[in-house]
Design a protein around this motif. Sequence first.
Motif, PDB file in Angstrom:
ATOM      1  N   LEU A   1      45.188  34.018  54.008  1.00 22.92           N
ATOM      2  CA  LEU A   1      45.922  35.110  53.692  1.00 22.92           C
ATOM      3  C   LEU A   1      45.523  36.323  54.519  1.00 22.92           C
ATOM      4  O   LEU A   1      46.218  37.005  55.186  1.00 22.92           O
ATOM      5  N   ALA A   2      43.946  36.526  54.411  1.00 16.83           N
ATOM      6  CA  ALA A   2      43.519  37.660  55.038  1.00 16.83           C
ATOM      7  C   ALA A   2      43.571  37.295  56.569  1.00 16.83           C
ATOM      8  O   ALA A   2      43.832  38.445  57.412  1.00 16.83           O
ATOM      9  N   GLY A   3      43.567  36.116  57.377  1.00 15.98           N
ATOM     10  CA  GLY A   3      43.724  35.853  58.599  1.00 15.98           C
ATOM     11  C   GLY A   3      45.033  36.292  59.055  1.00 15.98           C
ATOM     12  O   GLY A   3      45.203  36.805  60.233  1.00 15.98           O
ATOM     13  N   LEU A   4      46.079  35.842  58.165  1.00 18.59           N
ATOM     14  CA  LEU A   4      47.273  36.101  58.626  1.00 18.59           C
ATOM     15  C   LEU A   4      47.823  37.768  58.530  1.00 18.59           C
ATOM     16  O   LEU A   4      48.322  38.012  59.306  1.00 18.59           O
ATOM     17  N   VAL A   5      47.206  38.195  57.448  1.00 17.63           N
ATOM     18  CA  VAL A   5      47.457  39.777  57.384  1.00 17.63           C
ATOM     19  C   VAL A   5      46.666  40.585  58.878  1.00 17.63           C
ATOM     20  O   VAL A   5      47.673  41.316  59.425  1.00 17.63           O
ATOM     21  N   VAL A   6      45.566  40.252  59.091  1.00 14.94           N
ATOM     22  CA  VAL A   6      45.075  40.825  60.252  1.00 14.94           C
ATOM     23  C   VAL A   6      45.634  40.442  61.552  1.00 14.94           C
ATOM     24  O   VAL A   6      45.740  41.199  62.358  1.00 14.94           O
TER      25      VAL A   6
ATOM     26  N   CYS B   1      47.463  43.206  64.155  1.00 13.88           N
ATOM     27  CA  CYS B   1      46.938  43.188  65.554  1.00 13.88           C
ATOM     28  C   CYS B   1      48.252  43.088  66.216  1.00 13.88           C
ATOM     29  O   CYS B   1      48.589  43.675  67.507  1.00 13.88           O
ATOM     30  N   SER B   2      49.140  42.246  66.296  1.00 13.49           N
ATOM     31  CA  SER B   2      50.339  41.889  66.871  1.00 13.49           C
ATOM     32  C   SER B   2      51.152  42.989  66.764  1.00 13.49           C
ATOM     33  O   SER B   2      51.788  43.297  67.915  1.00 13.49           O
TER      34      SER B   2
ATOM     35  N   ASN C   1      43.025  39.699  66.934  1.00 14.86           N
ATOM     36  CA  ASN C   1      43.687  38.616  66.701  1.00 14.86           C
ATOM     37  C   ASN C   1      43.063  37.288  66.716  1.00 14.86           C
ATOM     38  O   ASN C   1      43.566  36.247  66.119  1.00 14.86           O
ATOM     39  N   ASN C   2      42.421  37.046  67.819  1.00 17.42           N
ATOM     40  CA  ASN C   2      41.802  35.921  67.802  1.00 17.42           C
ATOM     41  C   ASN C   2      40.999  35.375  66.680  1.00 17.42           C
ATOM     42  O   ASN C   2      40.919  34.181  66.292  1.00 17.42           O
ATOM     43  N   LEU C   3      39.880  36.290  66.457  1.00 13.86           N
ATOM     44  CA  LEU C   3      39.077  36.083  65.229  1.00 13.86           C
ATOM     45  C   LEU C   3      39.866  35.783  63.935  1.00 13.86           C
ATOM     46  O   LEU C   3      39.655  34.873  63.039  1.00 13.86           O
ATOM     47  N   ALA C   4      41.133  36.731  63.696  1.00 19.25           N
ATOM     48  CA  ALA C   4      41.907  36.287  62.513  1.00 19.25           C
ATOM     49  C   ALA C   4      42.543  35.035  62.618  1.00 19.25           C
ATOM     50  O   ALA C   4      42.725  34.307  61.795  1.00 19.25           O
TER      51      ALA C   4
ATOM     52  N   GLY D   1      52.579  36.094  61.718  1.00 17.11           N
ATOM     53  CA  GLY D   1      51.659  36.567  62.360  1.00 17.11           C
ATOM     54  C   GLY D   1      51.808  36.963  63.768  1.00 17.11           C
ATOM     55  O   GLY D   1      51.095  37.968  64.470  1.00 17.11           O
ATOM     56  N   GLU D   2      53.099  36.611  64.513  1.00 16.64           N
ATOM     57  CA  GLU D   2      53.409  37.081  65.615  1.00 16.64           C
ATOM     58  C   GLU D   2      54.915  37.760  65.860  1.00 16.64           C
ATOM     59  O   GLU D   2      54.944  38.813  66.086  1.00 16.64           O
TER      60      GLU D   2
END
Length: 214
Positions: free
Chosen positions: A11-16, A20-21, A67-70, A108-109
């Motif tokens: 969830l955290a990765g998706l939100v970040v 960013c997008s 975005n890449n890290l997320a 995410g995009e």
Amino acid sequence: MTAALLLLAMLAGLVVSAFCSGAETGFLSVSRGRILHMAREGSRAAKTVQAALKNMSSTLTGLLVGNNLATVTYSSASAAFAAAAFTDAPWARTAWSCFSACLVLVLGEFVPKLFCSSRPLRRTLRLAPAYRIFAAALLPLTWTIERVVRRFARKPAPREKTTPDDLLRILQDRKAGVRLTDFESALIARILVLRKKGERVTPEKILSALDDFE
């Protein structure tokens, strides 16, 4: 407990990634003139956006790195969750992988880009406080990546400078059929006058040519 932590990481990765997008699209779509006007009126969010626009290269680098890290965090957590939850069901792991990939692409995009491009000014200003924290957190990493890229990348070719003679030639060529409006001619003439007087060329002084068209 492990599954819950993995889902939380997803969830955290998706939100970040969505942030960013959306921020990238917002910065590229927002009106710089409106942001400048609002910043001069004292809007803190507008000042944050204006600072990001002034150094767009660093801004885009930070957003791409984030975005890449997320995305990596989301993908790793998703794979670990599938391996733990569907130990004896390979087909379920495959289905989960397809589902998680579609989820990050859509949420995410596509959705954040569409969201910020529809009303870039309002929504970019809303993202500004979060972007301020985001940029500060990634500043060391962004700075390092930029220095490494500049160290090994080729230097761009020098841009040709436009001289007053070039501007005068443009005005003269207008009679030969070059498409140049009266407004554009007035702006060019204003630049020439300012340079001849030795005054500093600023957007405010250039736009004073608008007075003749009111």
